[in-house]
Design a protein around this motif. Structure first.
Motif, PDB file in Angstrom:
ATOM      1  N   ILE A  74       0.816  -1.181  -0.097  1.00  0.00           N
ATOM      2  CA  ILE A  74       0.005  -0.015   0.000  1.00  0.00           C
ATOM      3  C   ILE A  74       0.875   1.185   0.017  1.00  0.00           C
ATOM      4  CG2 ILE A  74      -1.536   1.395   1.215  1.00  0.00           C
ATOM      5  CD1 ILE A  74      -2.532  -1.528   2.564  1.00  0.00           C
ATOM      6  N   GLU A  75       0.737   2.105  -1.002  1.00  0.00           N
ATOM      7  CA  GLU A  75       1.296   3.345  -0.837  1.00  0.00           C
ATOM      8  C   GLU A  75       0.327   4.676  -0.259  1.00  0.00           C
ATOM      9  OE1 GLU A  75       3.984   5.034  -3.727  1.00  0.00           O
ATOM     10  OE2 GLU A  75       4.617   3.205  -4.515  1.00  0.00           O
ATOM     11  N   ILE A  76       0.886   5.372   0.833  1.00  0.00           N
ATOM     12  CA  ILE A  76       0.158   6.287   1.317  1.00  0.00           C
ATOM     13  C   ILE A  76       0.895   7.532   1.395  1.00  0.00           C
ATOM     14  CG2 ILE A  76      -0.865   7.408   3.312  1.00  0.00           C
ATOM     15  CD1 ILE A  76      -1.346   4.077   4.308  1.00  0.00           C
ATOM     16  N   SER A  77       0.239   8.719   0.754  1.00  0.00           N
ATOM     17  CA  SER A  77       0.859   9.897   0.469  1.00  0.00           C
ATOM     18  C   SER A  77       0.407  10.881   1.436  1.00  0.00           C
ATOM     19  CB  SER A  77       0.945  10.562  -0.827  1.00  0.00           C
ATOM     20  OG  SER A  77       1.925   9.502  -1.639  1.00  0.00           O
ATOM     21  N   ASN A 133      -5.249  -9.095   1.582  1.00  0.00           N
ATOM     22  CA  ASN A 133      -4.087  -9.872   1.247  1.00  0.00           C
ATOM     23  C   ASN A 133      -3.279 -10.515   2.610  1.00  0.00           C
ATOM     24  OD1 ASN A 133      -4.213  -8.740  -1.229  1.00  0.00           O
ATOM     25  ND2 ASN A 133      -3.909  -6.802  -0.647  1.00  0.00           N
ATOM     26  N   GLY A 134      -3.923 -10.373   3.524  1.00  0.00           N
ATOM     27  CA  GLY A 134      -3.301 -10.666   4.538  1.00  0.00           C
ATOM     28  C   GLY A 134      -1.947  -9.858   5.109  1.00  0.00           C
ATOM     29  N   LYS A 135      -0.900 -10.623   5.007  1.00  0.00           N
ATOM     30  CA  LYS A 135       0.415  -9.560   5.341  1.00  0.00           C
ATOM     31  C   LYS A 135       0.398  -8.422   4.295  1.00  0.00           C
ATOM     32  CE  LYS A 135       2.843 -13.439   7.200  1.00  0.00           C
ATOM     33  NZ  LYS A 135       4.074 -14.304   7.363  1.00  0.00           N
ATOM     34  N   THR A 136       0.407  -7.189   4.823  1.00  0.00           N
ATOM     35  CA  THR A 136       0.536  -6.053   3.991  1.00  0.00           C
ATOM     36  C   THR A 136       1.793  -5.184   4.447  1.00  0.00           C
ATOM     37  OG1 THR A 136      -1.980  -6.015   3.924  1.00  0.00           O
ATOM     38  CG2 THR A 136      -0.673  -3.918   3.640  1.00  0.00           C
ATOM     39  N   ARG A 137       2.232  -4.638   3.291  1.00  0.00           N
ATOM     40  CA  ARG A 137       3.492  -3.619   3.570  1.00  0.00           C
ATOM     41  C   ARG A 137       2.988  -2.275   3.262  1.00  0.00           C
ATOM     42  NH1 ARG A 137       8.666  -6.880   1.614  1.00  0.00           N
ATOM     43  NH2 ARG A 137       8.262  -8.698   2.601  1.00  0.00           N
ATOM     44  N   VAL A 138       3.377  -1.070   3.762  1.00  0.00           N
ATOM     45  CA  VAL A 138       3.123   0.200   3.596  1.00  0.00           C
ATOM     46  C   VAL A 138       4.381   1.071   3.245  1.00  0.00           C
ATOM     47  CG1 VAL A 138       2.140   2.214   4.593  1.00  0.00           C
ATOM     48  CG2 VAL A 138       1.146  -0.244   4.901  1.00  0.00           C
ATOM     49  N   LEU A 139       4.244   1.774   2.323  1.00  0.00           N
ATOM     50  CA  LEU A 139       5.059   2.741   1.935  1.00  0.00           C
ATOM     51  C   LEU A 139       4.502   4.018   2.285  1.00  0.00           C
ATOM     52  CD1 LEU A 139       7.847   3.024  -0.977  1.00  0.00           C
ATOM     53  CD2 LEU A 139       6.382   4.907  -0.106  1.00  0.00           C
ATOM     54  N   GLU A 140       4.852   4.821   3.179  1.00  0.00           N
ATOM     55  CA  GLU A 140       4.099   6.187   3.388  1.00  0.00           C
ATOM     56  C   GLU A 140       5.186   7.356   3.073  1.00  0.00           C
ATOM     57  OE1 GLU A 140       1.639   8.227   7.050  1.00  0.00           O
ATOM     58  OE2 GLU A 140       2.861   6.503   7.470  1.00  0.00           O
ATOM     59  N   ARG A 141       4.617   8.334   2.304  1.00  0.00           N
ATOM     60  CA  ARG A 141       5.300   9.362   1.736  1.00  0.00           C
ATOM     61  C   ARG A 141       4.751  10.605   2.443  1.00  0.00           C
ATOM     62  NH1 ARG A 141       4.894   9.558  -4.614  1.00  0.00           N
ATOM     63  NH2 ARG A 141       5.663  11.680  -3.975  1.00  0.00           N
ATOM     64  N   ILE A 142       5.597  11.050   3.138  1.00  0.00           N
ATOM     65  CA  ILE A 142       4.900  12.451   3.887  1.00  0.00           C
ATOM     66  C   ILE A 142       5.774  13.625   3.654  1.00  0.00           C
ATOM     67  CG2 ILE A 142       4.849  13.444   6.335  1.00  0.00           C
ATOM     68  CD1 ILE A 142       4.970  10.344   7.439  1.00  0.00           C
ATOM     69  N   GLU A 143       5.097  14.595   2.844  1.00  0.00           N
ATOM     70  CA  GLU A 143       5.817  15.674   2.389  1.00  0.00           C
ATOM     71  C   GLU A 143       5.148  16.977   2.768  1.00  0.00           C
ATOM     72  OE1 GLU A 143       7.958  15.342  -1.366  1.00  0.00           O
ATOM     73  OE2 GLU A 143       6.682  13.791  -1.756  1.00  0.00           O
ATOM     74  N   HIS A 144       5.651  18.003   3.326  1.00  0.00           N
ATOM     75  CA  HIS A 144       4.989  19.291   3.487  1.00  0.00           C
ATOM     76  C   HIS A 144       3.953  19.077   4.491  1.00  0.00           C
ATOM     77  CE1 HIS A 144       7.377  20.590   0.017  1.00  0.00           C
ATOM     78  NE2 HIS A 144       6.362  19.734  -0.810  1.00  0.00           N
ATOM     79  N   PHE A 145       4.428  18.427   5.533  1.00  0.00           N
ATOM     80  CA  PHE A 145       3.301  18.048   6.580  1.00  0.00           C
ATOM     81  C   PHE A 145       3.172  19.106   7.582  1.00  0.00           C
ATOM     82  CE2 PHE A 145       2.699  16.374  11.146  1.00  0.00           C
ATOM     83  CZ  PHE A 145       1.403  15.695  10.791  1.00  0.00           C
ATOM     84  N   THR A 146       1.895  19.595   7.901  1.00  0.00           N
ATOM     85  CA  THR A 146       1.472  20.696   8.505  1.00  0.00           C
ATOM     86  C   THR A 146       0.958  20.327   9.830  1.00  0.00           C
ATOM     87  OG1 THR A 146      -0.275  21.028   7.393  1.00  0.00           O
ATOM     88  CG2 THR A 146       1.794  22.292   6.701  1.00  0.00           C
ATOM     89  N   GLY A 147       0.639  19.404  10.184  1.00  0.00           N
ATOM     90  CA  GLY A 147      -0.109  18.918  11.482  1.00  0.00           C
ATOM     91  C   GLY A 147      -1.216  18.025  11.335  1.00  0.00           C
ATOM     92  N   ILE A 148      -1.867  17.759  12.373  1.00  0.00           N
ATOM     93  CA  ILE A 148      -3.057  16.629  12.253  1.00  0.00           C
ATOM     94  C   ILE A 148      -3.953  17.254  13.129  1.00  0.00           C
ATOM     95  CG2 ILE A 148      -1.716  15.544  14.120  1.00  0.00           C
ATOM     96  CD1 ILE A 148      -3.011  12.739  13.098  1.00  0.00           C
ATOM     97  N   GLU A 149      -5.173  17.109  12.937  1.00  0.00           N
ATOM     98  CA  GLU A 149      -6.536  17.727  13.616  1.00  0.00           C
ATOM     99  C   GLU A 149      -6.431  16.726  14.954  1.00  0.00           C
ATOM    100  OE1 GLU A 149      -9.814  18.638  10.171  1.00  0.00           O
ATOM    101  OE2 GLU A 149      -9.986  16.796  11.451  1.00  0.00           O
ATOM    102  N   PRO A 150      -6.784  17.339  15.957  1.00  0.00           N
ATOM    103  CA  PRO A 150      -6.654  16.627  17.370  1.00  0.00           C
ATOM    104  C   PRO A 150      -7.739  15.623  17.187  1.00  0.00           C
ATOM    105  CG  PRO A 150      -6.965  18.968  17.760  1.00  0.00           C
ATOM    106  CD  PRO A 150      -7.166  18.668  16.496  1.00  0.00           C
ATOM    107  N   LYS A 151      -8.671  15.370  16.754  1.00  0.00           N
ATOM    108  CA  LYS A 151      -9.639  14.450  16.391  1.00  0.00           C
ATOM    109  C   LYS A 151      -9.121  13.171  15.650  1.00  0.00           C
ATOM    110  CE  LYS A 151     -14.520  13.156  15.076  1.00  0.00           C
ATOM    111  NZ  LYS A 151     -15.841  13.947  14.604  1.00  0.00           N
ATOM    112  N   ALA A 152      -8.321  13.583  14.791  1.00  0.00           N
ATOM    113  CA  ALA A 152      -7.741  12.704  13.809  1.00  0.00           C
ATOM    114  C   ALA A 152      -6.629  12.046  14.888  1.00  0.00           C
ATOM    115  CB  ALA A 152      -7.133  13.186  12.577  1.00  0.00           C
TER     116      ALA A 152
END
Length: 118
Positions: free
Chosen positions: A13-16, A40-59
């Motif tokens: 899974i690729e997450i940006s 799929n059972g076993k899963t691998r994740v590639l997470e791209r994080i660019e220009h991150f400005t924060g996360i909502e408290p609820k999130a």
């Protein structure tokens, strides 16, 4: 914003992530990941994080209450980030998952893709 991408018959899974993470976006990504884990059972994740400005408290609360249980089912995770503090904090993942986690700089995206697929 969270963009979620998978290829058919792939355990990767690729997450940006860019900008601010909203609760709505995070819930959608978690639900999609649950579905992919069931498929799929076993899963691998590639997470791209660019220009991150924060996360909502609820999130943040959603990530703690829903995301951690999903993260525990991931076998390998590559974190590709432009911010040094994000790459440096990947060692904290050991408290939430048994996955092998490795950090990469944004200019190492292709190396991260090779690593996540091995």
């Amino acid at each position: 914003m969270i963009l979620y991408h998978t290829e058919p018959d792939s355990p990767v899974i690729e997450i940006s992530v860019a900008g601010k993470i909203t609760d709505h976006d995070l819930r959608e990504a978690i639900e999609r990941m649950r579905g992919d884990l069931e498929l799929n059972g076993k899963t691998r994740v590639l997470e791209r994080i660019e220009h991150f400005t924060g996360i909502e408290p609820k999130a943040l609360w959603t990530d703690i209450t829903l995301g951690v249980s999903v993260a525990r089912k991931v076998t390998r995770a590559a974190v590709v980030a432009d911010a040094g503090w994000i790459r440096a904090s990947t060692h904290l993942a050991r408290f939430f998952t048994k996955a092998e986690v490795k950090a990469f700089h944004v200019n190492e995206l292709e190396q991260a893709r090779v690593w996540i697929n091995t």
